[in-house]
Design a protein around this motif. Structure first.
Motif, mmCIF file in Angstrom:
data_model
loop_
_atom_site.group_PDB
_atom_site.id
_atom_site.type_symbol
_atom_site.label_atom_id
_atom_site.label_comp_id
_atom_site.label_asym_id
_atom_site.label_seq_id
_atom_site.Cartn_x
_atom_site.Cartn_y
_atom_site.Cartn_z
ATOM 1 N N ASN A 139 0.858 -1.192 0.000
ATOM 2 C CA ASN A 139 0.000 0.000 0.000
ATOM 3 C C ASN A 139 0.892 1.239 0.000
ATOM 4 O OD1 ASN A 139 -1.746 2.098 0.435
ATOM 5 N ND2 ASN A 139 -2.518 1.367 2.401
ATOM 6 N N GLY A 140 1.121 1.786 -1.174
ATOM 7 C CA GLY A 140 1.977 2.963 -1.287
ATOM 8 C C GLY A 140 1.214 4.242 -1.538
ATOM 9 N N TYR A 141 -0.012 4.307 -1.066
ATOM 10 C CA TYR A 141 -0.813 5.503 -1.316
ATOM 11 C C TYR A 141 -0.348 6.694 -0.482
ATOM 12 C CZ TYR A 141 -4.388 3.148 -4.113
ATOM 13 O OH TYR A 141 -5.049 2.485 -5.108
ATOM 14 N N THR A 142 -0.249 7.821 -1.139
ATOM 15 C CA THR A 142 -0.103 9.107 -0.473
ATOM 16 C C THR A 142 -1.468 9.775 -0.515
ATOM 17 O OG1 THR A 142 2.215 9.378 -1.107
ATOM 18 C CG2 THR A 142 0.994 11.367 -0.565
ATOM 19 N N THR A 143 -1.941 10.228 0.631
ATOM 20 C CA THR A 143 -3.282 10.797 0.721
ATOM 21 C C THR A 143 -3.204 12.291 0.979
ATOM 22 O OG1 THR A 143 -4.127 8.703 1.582
ATOM 23 C CG2 THR A 143 -5.498 10.641 1.904
ATOM 24 N N PHE A 144 -4.011 13.032 0.234
ATOM 25 C CA PHE A 144 -4.054 14.486 0.352
ATOM 26 C C PHE A 144 -5.441 14.907 0.821
ATOM 27 C CE2 PHE A 144 -1.259 13.270 -3.119
ATOM 28 C CZ PHE A 144 -0.083 13.939 -2.828
ATOM 29 N N VAL A 145 -5.485 15.797 1.790
ATOM 30 C CA VAL A 145 -6.735 16.393 2.245
ATOM 31 C C VAL A 145 -6.711 17.842 1.765
ATOM 32 C CG1 VAL A 145 -8.229 16.853 4.216
ATOM 33 C CG2 VAL A 145 -6.663 14.895 4.265
ATOM 34 N N HIS A 146 -7.630 18.189 0.875
ATOM 35 C CA HIS A 146 -7.518 19.482 0.194
ATOM 36 C C HIS A 146 -8.889 20.065 -0.126
ATOM 37 C CE1 HIS A 146 -8.537 17.664 -3.798
ATOM 38 N NE2 HIS A 146 -8.006 16.587 -3.240
ATOM 39 N N LYS A 173 -7.445 8.498 11.638
ATOM 40 C CA LYS A 173 -7.152 7.110 11.997
ATOM 41 C C LYS A 173 -7.163 6.173 10.798
ATOM 42 C CE LYS A 173 -8.383 7.381 16.851
ATOM 43 N NZ LYS A 173 -9.170 6.805 17.974
ATOM 44 N N GLY A 174 -7.443 6.722 9.656
ATOM 45 C CA GLY A 174 -7.415 5.908 8.461
ATOM 46 C C GLY A 174 -8.097 6.588 7.303
ATOM 47 N N VAL A 175 -8.189 5.862 6.196
ATOM 48 C CA VAL A 175 -8.856 6.353 4.993
ATOM 49 C C VAL A 175 -9.833 5.283 4.537
ATOM 50 C CG1 VAL A 175 -8.556 7.063 2.592
ATOM 51 C CG2 VAL A 175 -6.864 7.737 4.309
ATOM 52 N N ASN A 176 -11.046 5.699 4.298
ATOM 53 C CA ASN A 176 -12.060 4.786 3.798
ATOM 54 C C ASN A 176 -12.043 4.814 2.271
ATOM 55 O OD1 ASN A 176 -14.255 3.045 3.642
ATOM 56 N ND2 ASN A 176 -15.748 4.703 3.820
ATOM 57 N N LEU A 177 -11.626 3.717 1.664
ATOM 58 C CA LEU A 177 -11.558 3.609 0.211
ATOM 59 C C LEU A 177 -12.782 2.877 -0.323
ATOM 60 C CD1 LEU A 177 -7.875 2.621 -0.662
ATOM 61 C CD2 LEU A 177 -8.998 4.789 -1.108
ATOM 62 N N ASP A 212 -12.313 8.952 1.775
ATOM 63 C CA ASP A 212 -12.693 9.877 2.841
ATOM 64 C C ASP A 212 -11.924 9.505 4.105
ATOM 65 O OD1 ASP A 212 -13.879 11.988 4.094
ATOM 66 O OD2 ASP A 212 -15.924 11.221 3.955
ATOM 67 N N LEU A 213 -11.881 10.424 5.048
ATOM 68 C CA LEU A 213 -11.124 10.209 6.276
ATOM 69 C C LEU A 213 -11.929 9.427 7.305
ATOM 70 C CD1 LEU A 213 -9.481 13.727 6.782
ATOM 71 C CD2 LEU A 213 -8.571 11.732 5.578
ATOM 72 N N ILE A 214 -11.236 8.622 8.082
ATOM 73 C CA ILE A 214 -11.820 7.916 9.212
ATOM 74 C C ILE A 214 -11.387 8.623 10.497
ATOM 75 C CG2 ILE A 214 -11.877 5.753 10.503
ATOM 76 C CD1 ILE A 214 -11.325 4.304 7.878
ATOM 77 N N GLU A 215 -12.331 9.106 11.248
ATOM 78 C CA GLU A 215 -12.101 9.798 12.522
ATOM 79 C C GLU A 215 -11.029 10.889 12.401
ATOM 80 O OE1 GLU A 215 -11.901 7.440 16.106
ATOM 81 O OE2 GLU A 215 -12.698 5.695 15.036
ATOM 82 N N PRO A 216 -11.288 11.911 11.595
ATOM 83 C CA PRO A 216 -10.326 13.021 11.504
ATOM 84 C C PRO A 216 -10.208 13.748 12.840
ATOM 85 C CG PRO A 216 -12.392 13.587 10.412
ATOM 86 C CD PRO A 216 -12.477 12.134 10.758
ATOM 87 N N LEU A 217 -8.992 14.127 13.174
ATOM 88 C CA LEU A 217 -8.717 14.751 14.465
ATOM 89 C C LEU A 217 -8.800 16.268 14.394
ATOM 90 C CD1 LEU A 217 -7.752 14.022 17.392
ATOM 91 C CD2 LEU A 217 -5.420 14.413 16.572
ATOM 92 N N LEU A 218 -8.508 16.824 13.225
ATOM 93 C CA LEU A 218 -8.423 18.270 13.057
ATOM 94 C C LEU A 218 -9.623 18.797 12.279
ATOM 95 C CD1 LEU A 218 -4.632 18.396 12.104
ATOM 96 C CD2 LEU A 218 -5.656 18.695 14.377
ATOM 97 N N PRO A 219 -9.933 20.095 12.399
ATOM 98 C CA PRO A 219 -11.101 20.666 11.721
ATOM 99 C C PRO A 219 -11.004 20.529 10.197
ATOM 100 C CG PRO A 219 -10.236 22.171 13.380
ATOM 101 C CD PRO A 219 -9.222 21.085 13.233
ATOM 102 N N LEU A 220 -12.169 20.396 9.568
ATOM 103 C CA LEU A 220 -12.251 20.276 8.111
ATOM 104 C C LEU A 220 -13.304 21.241 7.574
ATOM 105 C CD1 LEU A 220 -12.287 16.372 7.859
ATOM 106 C CD2 LEU A 220 -10.481 17.858 6.953
ATOM 107 N N PRO A 221 -13.034 21.889 6.444
ATOM 108 C CA PRO A 221 -14.061 22.731 5.823
ATOM 109 C C PRO A 221 -15.138 21.857 5.186
ATOM 110 C CG PRO A 221 -12.134 22.599 4.411
ATOM 111 C CD PRO A 221 -11.767 21.893 5.690
#
Length: 539
Positions: A139-146, A173-177, A212-221
């Protein structure tokens, strides 16, 4: 005789992994080291065409085994010092980093993406598509939150970290694919009635990812997006590094001057800290790195495992993440204090020699009549507009033997807009403006006219964006040795997010600047389509 430093590395590995038979390990490594020191060019037919040497005479190995992407280039094997550095750098790549900074390969975390380089680059090749983000090896995915305009969301680094050393918590805590079905405007069928992927378990099927993100810790727009991109193969990067910037600019200017939609964009000019000079960006999917002394592998050891060093003295974290740890009641003194050197300058340079010195496997079967026909079709379809076949290298300050090598990577090292595609399966509300039109004929796919370009633009106006992630354009990836992927890394997943599971699917995802080539492929006979794919598997 085994180099002392390498012996120390192997001893450390043995201690860490509780290997009982250390002598056997040393013997095997000795044999490997001897092979590294002796260029193995036996078995090469006399008078063989130069194109078989994909990486040039000094950068090619004739090896089709499962280790074909792991071999040192002849230019490395001919130099005793480079051979030793290569072996020591490889030990770093193979290591599983641990949290204890005093242990061999210590310093992992406190927040990180992965604990080992090889997990993201299995068998030194490309990452594989995964169903679940929790899968580690391959699993070589790089994930961007943008945001929709490509700006990273505050607090989330350009490589999303989903792992942390307790008591700290990662940004997510993870990424839901989710892998979604895709049906194009031709109902995933060729003009001759043949379904895409005929005769396979995925007949008539194309897919693309949503994340999408699993249990994001920081605020998201509200309008945040999550995009994924995969690692690419490591072999041959030292040869690409040796291509002169002026030659890439010449190719850029050629494309700007020629008619048609192919207008590659070169990377930014980047001032490199190691020499204070400007170099052209040509590495990573968006040409964000200019040279291997400040490139993906050079930085990956820091931003993937968070291993600090003299030139990267700070942790790869965001201020918002550190503040959040404090809010959660964690002691953040170790996050804000001066970080120890966890990777020495010598070790770093060994790593640079290793990933620069990986050889390119030789091309295969180029004299086969089917492959010859496939090459003709590849050229006729204008695939070479972006997949520039060959280059001649300039100087390399890492591997001197790479100078003046004619190489065949099939890339222009420029970025292209891969366009938009209409998904009729699940985006009915976003329909094509002119939903009825004829399948392009072979005549229509001939010389591009202004009328045809406008027709294509109208055809693709207002449809679902399927290929754009954090950025709009992507560097043309090299094609050399793709035909050995199944042997070396046990998969054939490609494209920037690995949605394409075969050469056929890769071509069918070419929209935008490459739509003309896609339609040329679609309109070929079945035997010609197969011949073109055989050519791609041979180079």
């Amino acid at each position: 005789m085994l180099p002392p430093k390498l012996k120390k590395i192997i001893t450390n590995i043995a201690a860490k992994t509780q290997v009982k038979h250390v002598i056997a390990v040393l013997c095997v490594q000795t044999v490997i080291t001897i092979c590294y020191a002796t260029p193995n060019i036996s078995g090469i037919p006399k008078g063989i065409a130069e194109e078989y040497f994909s990486g040039g005479r000094n950068g090619t190995v004739f090896n089709t085994s499962s280790r074909c992407m792991e071999m040192p280039a002849p230019a490395v094997g001919a130099d005793a010092k480079l051979s030793e550095q290569f072996a020591e750098g490889e030990a770093i790549f193979e290591a599983d980093f641990v949290t204890d900074p005093k242990a061999p390969f210590g310093g992992l975390g406190p927040v990180y993406v992965n604990s080992s380089c090889r997990n993201c680059h299995p068998n030194y090749g490309r990452a594989r598509r995964v169903e679940k983000y929790t899968e580690q090896f391959g699993n070589g995915y790089t994930t961007f939150v943008h945001t929709p305009d490509g700006k990273l969301v505050d607090g989330y680094m350009f490589m999303l970290q989903t792992k942390a050393v307790p008591p700290f918590e990662p940004p997510a805590k993870g990424v839901n694919l989710k892998w979604k079905k895709f049906v194009d405007e031709y109902n995933n069928t060729y003009p001759d009635g043949t379904p895409y992927n005929q005769g396979t378990s995925r007949e008539g099927e194309l897919i693309y990812p949503e994340a999408d993100l699993i249990e994001p810790l920081l605020p998201l727009p509200d309008n945040y997006r999550v995009s994924i991109e995969a690692t690419i193969g490591l072999y041959g990067t030292g040869l690409l590094d040796a291509i002169d910037d002026a030659d890439i600019i010449a190719e850029y200017e050629r494309q700007q001057a020629m008619p048609g939609p192919v207008k590659g964009q070169h990377g930014p000019w980047i001032t490199e800290p190691y020499d204070g000079k400007k170099h052209l960006g040509k590495f990573a999917w968006h040409n964000t790195r200019a040279t291997l002394r400040n490139g993906p592998g050079f930085n990956g050891i820091w931003n993937v495992a968070n291993i600090t060093r003299k030139d990267r003295p700070k942790l790869f974290t965001s201020e918002l993440w550190v503040k959040k740890q404090a809010e959660l009641g964690h002691n953040i003194s170790e996050l804000t204090s001066h970080q120890p050197v966890e990777l020495s300058e010598e070790e770093l340079q060994n790593l640079v020699v290793w990933f620069s010195g990986l050889a390119v496997p030789a091309a295969r079967n180029l004299n086969d009549p089917v492959v010859i026909r496939g090459r003709e079709l590849f050229n006729q379809a204008s695939c070479t507009d972006c997949h520039h076949p060959s280059w001649t290298t300039g100087k390399s300050d890492i591997i001197p033997g790479y100078e003046n090598q004619k190489i065949w990577p099939y890339t222009d090292l420029l970025m292209h807009d891969m366009g938009k595609a209409n998904c009729t399966a699940c985006h009915q509300s976003e329909t094509i403006v002119t939903p009825t039109y004829d399948v392009p004929s072979l005549e229509e796919i001939g010389p591009l006219t202004d009328e045809l370009i406008q027709r294509r633009a109208k055809r693709n106006h207002g449809v679902k964006n399927m290929n754009h992630g954090v950025r709009k354009t992507f560097r043309t990836p090299p094609l050399w040795a793709r035909g050995l992927m199944k042997t070396a890394v046990d998969h054939t997943d490609m494209w920037h997010d690995l949605r394409a599971r075969s050469f056929e699917e890769v071509i069918l995802w070419h929209y935008g600047e490459a739509l003309n080539a896609r339609e040329a492929f679609r309109n070929m006979s079945k035997s010609d389509r197969e011949a073109l794919i055989q050519f791609l598997k041979s180079i």
